[in-house]
Design an enzyme around this catalytic site. Sequence first.
Site, PDB file in Angstrom:
ATOM      1  N   ASP A 158       9.227  46.971 -16.904  1.00 44.89           N
ATOM      2  CA  ASP A 158       9.540  48.218 -16.217  1.00 44.89           C
ATOM      3  C   ASP A 158      10.530  49.050 -17.028  1.00 44.89           C
ATOM      4  O   ASP A 158      10.413  50.271 -17.105  1.00 44.89           O
ATOM      5  CB  ASP A 158      10.102  47.938 -14.826  1.00 44.89           C
ATOM      6  N   ASP A 190      -0.114  50.596 -20.190  1.00 44.41           N
ATOM      7  CA  ASP A 190       0.903  51.037 -21.145  1.00 44.41           C
ATOM      8  C   ASP A 190       0.571  52.391 -21.754  1.00 44.41           C
ATOM      9  O   ASP A 190       1.145  52.778 -22.749  1.00 44.41           O
ATOM     10  CB  ASP A 190       1.048  49.997 -22.248  1.00 44.41           C
TER      11      ASP A 190
END
Length: 142
Positions: A5, A31
């Site tokens: 995160d 991502d």
Amino acid sequence: HAIGDEALKAVAKLLRAQIRPYDRAARFGGDEFLVMLWPCDQSTLATLGERIRAQAEQSLQLSDGRRITLSIGAHLVQPGETEEQALLHADKALYRAKAGGRNRIGIQRLAPTPRSTCAVVALDAPDAHHFWHAAHGAHRAR
């Protein structure tokens, strides 16, 4: 999963700081991030893409000391091109950049176009992906 995160938040913060106030950036899944630039021309696209890549290389470091780099694929949208076609071209440029060794920028189809053209920029933070999946996999295993 905190480190994954942290990586994603670091990339998002970098994008907000590097793009122009009227451009838009969003996480596109996993991502990957997507940036829409408008207006945009070849020079602006190349300059902004390289600035984002270089800034990431210089400044994206996680709290555990690991660094994050970005691969970038960019495409100047052509007249009459659909959203799906533009995304496909940006994605192809992204995969070429990744295949070339990562931490690179690839630009698809740089044809002369009017300044009012927009551009699609796809970014992949492979290290953020690795950190996020490793952390979430470990979290699920508990």
